[in-house]
Write an enzyme that holds these catalytic residues in place. Sequence first.
Site, short mmCIF file in Angstrom:
data_model
loop_
_atom_site.label_atom_id
_atom_site.label_comp_id
_atom_site.label_asym_id
_atom_site.label_seq_id
_atom_site.Cartn_x
_atom_site.Cartn_y
_atom_site.Cartn_z
N SER A 178 0.08 -12.09 10.74
CA SER A 178 -0.32 -13.39 11.32
C SER A 178 0.84 -14.39 11.22
O SER A 178 0.77 -15.48 11.76
CB SER A 178 -1.53 -13.93 10.56
OG SER A 178 -1.19 -14.06 9.17
N CYS A 189 2.16 -3.87 -26.28
CA CYS A 189 1.66 -5.12 -26.89
C CYS A 189 0.19 -5.37 -26.58
O CYS A 189 -0.35 -6.43 -26.91
CB CYS A 189 2.51 -6.31 -26.43
SG CYS A 189 2.23 -6.70 -24.70
N CYS A 226 3.94 -5.51 -17.58
CA CYS A 226 3.38 -6.37 -18.63
C CYS A 226 4.10 -7.71 -18.58
O CYS A 226 5.31 -7.78 -18.74
CB CYS A 226 3.59 -5.71 -20.00
SG CYS A 226 2.98 -6.76 -21.33
N CYS A 280 5.60 -8.47 -22.41
CA CYS A 280 6.79 -7.82 -23.02
C CYS A 280 7.69 -7.16 -21.98
O CYS A 280 8.72 -6.58 -22.30
CB CYS A 280 6.35 -6.79 -24.06
SG CYS A 280 5.66 -5.29 -23.34
N HIS A 293 6.59 -7.93 -0.90
CA HIS A 293 5.57 -8.42 -1.83
C HIS A 293 5.26 -7.40 -2.92
O HIS A 293 4.19 -7.42 -3.50
CB HIS A 293 4.27 -8.78 -1.06
CG HIS A 293 4.42 -10.00 -0.21
ND1 HIS A 293 3.60 -10.27 0.87
CD2 HIS A 293 5.34 -11.00 -0.23
CE1 HIS A 293 3.99 -11.41 1.44
NE2 HIS A 293 5.04 -11.86 0.81
N CYS A 349 -1.18 -2.84 -21.86
CA CYS A 349 0.17 -2.43 -22.22
C CYS A 349 0.15 -1.56 -23.49
O CYS A 349 -0.52 -1.90 -24.48
CB CYS A 349 1.02 -3.68 -22.47
SG CYS A 349 2.68 -3.34 -23.02
N ASP A 368 0.79 -1.24 0.00
CA ASP A 368 0.00 0.00 0.00
C ASP A 368 0.83 1.29 0.00
O ASP A 368 0.27 2.38 -0.02
CB ASP A 368 -0.97 -0.01 1.20
CG ASP A 368 -0.25 -0.23 2.54
OD1 ASP A 368 -0.87 -0.83 3.45
OD2 ASP A 368 0.93 0.17 2.69
N ALA A 421 -1.70 -1.35 16.65
CA ALA A 421 -0.39 -0.77 16.35
C ALA A 421 -0.43 0.76 16.33
O ALA A 421 0.54 1.42 16.69
CB ALA A 421 0.09 -1.30 14.99
N GLY A 435 1.72 -6.51 13.25
CA GLY A 435 0.51 -6.69 12.44
C GLY A 435 0.62 -7.74 11.36
O GLY A 435 0.17 -7.55 10.24
N1 APR Z 1 -2.77 -3.58 15.15
C1 APR Z 1 -1.99 -4.68 15.30
N2 APR Z 1 -2.26 -5.86 14.70
C2 APR Z 1 -3.36 -5.92 13.91
C3 APR Z 1 -4.22 -4.82 13.71
C4 APR Z 1 -3.88 -3.61 14.37
N3 APR Z 1 -4.63 -2.50 14.24
N4 APR Z 1 -5.22 -5.22 12.87
C5 APR Z 1 -5.00 -6.51 12.57
N5 APR Z 1 -3.89 -6.93 13.20
C6 APR Z 1 -3.24 -8.25 13.10
C7 APR Z 1 -4.18 -9.43 13.05
O1 APR Z 1 -4.45 -9.90 14.36
C8 APR Z 1 -3.35 -10.45 12.26
O2 APR Z 1 -2.51 -11.20 13.13
O3 APR Z 1 -2.55 -8.25 11.88
C9 APR Z 1 -2.46 -9.58 11.37
C10 APR Z 1 -2.89 -9.56 9.92
O4 APR Z 1 -2.69 -10.85 9.41
P1 APR Z 1 -3.05 -11.17 7.88
O5 APR Z 1 -4.39 -10.65 7.58
O6 APR Z 1 -2.75 -12.63 7.67
O7 APR Z 1 -2.02 -10.28 7.04
P2 APR Z 1 -0.49 -10.58 6.77
O8 APR Z 1 0.14 -11.28 7.93
O9 APR Z 1 0.12 -9.31 6.32
O10 APR Z 1 -0.56 -11.58 5.51
C11 APR Z 1 0.67 -11.95 4.94
O11 APR Z 1 -0.52 -13.04 3.14
O12 APR Z 1 -2.33 -12.94 1.79
C12 APR Z 1 -0.97 -12.76 1.83
O13 APR Z 1 0.34 -11.39 0.45
C13 APR Z 1 -0.60 -11.35 1.49
O14 APR Z 1 1.15 -9.98 2.46
C14 APR Z 1 0.05 -10.82 2.76
C15 APR Z 1 0.50 -12.09 3.46
ZN ZN Z 2 3.47 -5.49 -23.23
#
Ligand code: APR
Ligand code: ZN
Length: 251
Positions: free
Chosen positions: A194, A155, A127, A130, A119, A152, A104, A237, A192
């Site tokens: 999982s 192409c 693209c 190409c 990520h 693109c 983001d 957070a 933040g």
């Molecule tokens: N403050 C702290 N922690 C938070 C808050 C907050 N305000 N809101 C949510 N969380 C925690 C949740 O409890 C959870 O443990 O953030 C975590 C978010 O976990 P996911 O939704 O699994 O996101 P993430 O860990 O970034 O996923 C990893 O998975 O789907 C793919 O590419 C995607 O980068 C992503 C990757």
């Molecule tokens: Zn292209």
Amino acid sequence: MDINIVKAAEILQSARYAIALTGAGISTESGIPDFRSRGGLWEKYDPAEYATIQAFCSDPEKVWRMLFDMSEITRNARPNPGHRALAELEKLGVLKHVITQNIDNLHQEAGSKSVIEYHGNASRLECLSCGEQYQREQFAAALLGERTPPRCGKCNEILKPSVIFFGETIPPDALARSQEAAQKADAVLVVGTSAVVYPAAGIPLIAKQNNAAIIECNTEHTGLTGYATDIFILGMAGTTLPELLRQIQSS
Ligand code: APR
Ligand code: ZN
């Protein structure tokens, strides 16, 4: 003051090489839902159907329907106090890098200079046929108005955001830089996430092998908590990181 914040501040202040690893949880207070919490993105879109590189190659228009929804949400998102606290910790020389799983751009907008985009970043498009690269702004009308997948200029293939889908490899530069940082780190602030998606979730474990202190900020316990985490700071957070910053600034 939460004793865990006091302890975490002491560790970060005395650390030689502290880094942060962030996930979608740091951006939920900017209005961007995370993936796996209740109401998260994967409740609405099955990642197996929408977030794999195979899904994108076989039906890009279908995947763009999810991407349009995501860009609607992220378009108005601004950094929150959590992002700004990490940027301030970098300015104070406490944090060397932020390794983020997020696409983001909010860490950069908050002022963090050394951001390793594990990520990728949704502000760029590429693209697959190409190799041409684009900035998302070049397609603002199509992306936000007609919701037509951008094509693109060379192409005419449908473009893909420069973000890592399941089944794609981590950008080699981001992988190398984050592994190097994890090997050097003597403290990792995990915010933040999982911690279920590898190889990102392995970053704290690489540091742990060199006896780094693992500090976790989350609203719930994760797979790391009972296993690698030394200090768990429970809370949003956007609240806990500014408290951590204040504790560091005042001592
Ligand atoms: N403050 C702290 N922690 C938070 C808050 C907050 N305000 N809101 C949510 N969380 C925690 C949740 O409890 C959870 O443990 O953030 C975590 C978010 O976990 P996911 O939704 O699994 O996101 P993430 O860990 O970034 O996923 C990893 O998975 O789907 C793919 O590419 C995607 O980068 C992503 C990757
Ligand atoms: Zn292209």
